[in-house]
Design a protein around this motif. Structure first.
Motif, PDB file in Angstrom:
ATOM      1  N   THR A   1       0.823  -1.208   0.000  1.00  0.00           N
ATOM      2  CA  THR A   1       0.000   0.000   0.000  1.00  0.00           C
ATOM      3  C   THR A   1       0.854   1.255   0.000  1.00  0.00           C
ATOM      4  O   THR A   1       0.607   2.197  -0.756  1.00  0.00           O
TER       5      THR A   1
ATOM      6  N   LYS B   1       0.211   2.971  -3.414  1.00  0.00           N
ATOM      7  CA  LYS B   1      -1.068   3.659  -3.283  1.00  0.00           C
ATOM      8  C   LYS B   1      -0.999   4.948  -2.483  1.00  0.00           C
ATOM      9  O   LYS B   1      -2.036   5.501  -2.110  1.00  0.00           O
ATOM     10  N   ASP B   2       0.206   5.441  -2.213  1.00  0.00           N
ATOM     11  CA  ASP B   2       0.337   6.757  -1.602  1.00  0.00           C
ATOM     12  C   ASP B   2       0.020   7.785  -2.685  1.00  0.00           C
ATOM     13  O   ASP B   2       0.753   7.901  -3.676  1.00  0.00           O
ATOM     14  N   SER B   3      -1.061   8.517  -2.497  1.00  0.00           N
ATOM     15  CA  SER B   3      -1.573   9.386  -3.568  1.00  0.00           C
ATOM     16  C   SER B   3      -0.632  10.527  -3.932  1.00  0.00           C
ATOM     17  O   SER B   3      -0.798  11.153  -4.978  1.00  0.00           O
ATOM     18  N   ARG B   4       0.357  10.792  -3.117  1.00  0.00           N
ATOM     19  CA  ARG B   4       1.294  11.879  -3.416  1.00  0.00           C
ATOM     20  C   ARG B   4       2.369  11.479  -4.407  1.00  0.00           C
ATOM     21  O   ARG B   4       3.084  12.328  -4.935  1.00  0.00           O
TER      22      ARG B   4
ATOM     23  N   SER C   1       3.896   8.594  -7.590  1.00  0.00           N
ATOM     24  CA  SER C   1       3.660   7.519  -8.549  1.00  0.00           C
ATOM     25  C   SER C   1       4.127   6.202  -7.927  1.00  0.00           C
ATOM     26  O   SER C   1       4.930   6.200  -6.989  1.00  0.00           O
TER      27      SER C   1
END
Length: 240
Positions: free
Chosen positions: A116, A120-123, A125
């Motif tokens: 994750t 999946k860290d939105s900050r 890629s």
């Protein structure tokens, strides 16, 4: 519930500019393979082990190369809140950091959050194969949660803090910093609280009245960090 870490950016805190760091700060990681200064050894001994970081590397490698997941590790499968942090390069730039305040079994929790935090860290890629040899990983095991009497009822360098507050629209918000952040940034308790309010999305002026509405939970952590080179040394030793 997963909790992300705040990216580094400048924020105004009552007319002073500070740097808001990730949950693991922006300073270089501690010496690889060593427990950092935020470690707590009371209440049953150490939980965090280098093997947990090696396992995170294994999980990421298998995912990147579409291999079968690594075998079940031998370390404890007790349940704790946890965070996994990936950094990259010699300057240890944050590459991903996500965790949970819900107690999870360590083996499944680290398996989940190794992926994750990497993808999946939105900050950021998703981490790539080319980046793999440049990474370091930290595992933070959170322990000793206590309700604070007020927003100042905690110690810099000892406690991580999680705050709950109501924003300008009347919505409840939360935000957290792991124990190392305030000391790495050189903040006192007031600066840390104000930074955390901004991290949680509070945009108006921060007054004493606002701070006094905060519900604060303090906690401590064990953090272990290893580099890619540590991981390769471990892997080579396993082959011997």
């Amino acid at each position: 519930m997963a909790a992300g870490c705040c990216g580094t950016k400048k924020q105004k805190l009552n007319n002073s500019t500070v740097t808001v760091s990730s949950c693991n700060g922006t300073s270089p990681a501690p010496t690889s393979g060593m427990i950092n200064s935020c470690v707590v050894t009371t209440g049953g001994g150490m939980v965090a082990l280098p093997e947990m970081c090696f396992f995170c590397f294994d999980v990421l490698y298998c995912h990147l190369y579409n291999l079968a997941p690594p075998k079940t590790p031998s370390f404890s499968n007790d349940a704790y809140p946890l965070f996994v942090t990936w950094k990259i390069g010699k300057d240890k730039r944050l590459r991903g950091c996500i965790g949970t305040f819900n107690a999870m079994n360590l083996q499944s929790g680290l398996r989940e959050y190794a992926i994750t935090s990497a993808f999946k860290d939105s900050r950021f890629s998703p981490i790539t194969r080319d980046e793999f040899p440049k990474l370091s990983v930290s595992v933070s095991i959170l322990r000793h949660f206590e309700d604070g009497d007020d927003y100042l009822d905690w110690e810099v360098g000892i406690h991580g803090i999680r705050i709950e507050f109501v924003n300008e629209k009347g919505n409840k918000r939360t935000a957290t910093y792991l124990p190392e952040v305030a000391s790495e940034q050189g903040w006192d308790r007031l600066q840390t609280i104000d930074s955390l309010l901004r991290k949680g999305g509070y945009k108006s002026a921060i007054s004493g009245d606002v701070r006094r509405t905060i519900k604060l939970t303090r906690y401590q952590s064990e953090k272990i960090t290893v580099t890619y080179q540590d991981y390769m040394n471990h892997w080579n030793n396993q082959r011997c």
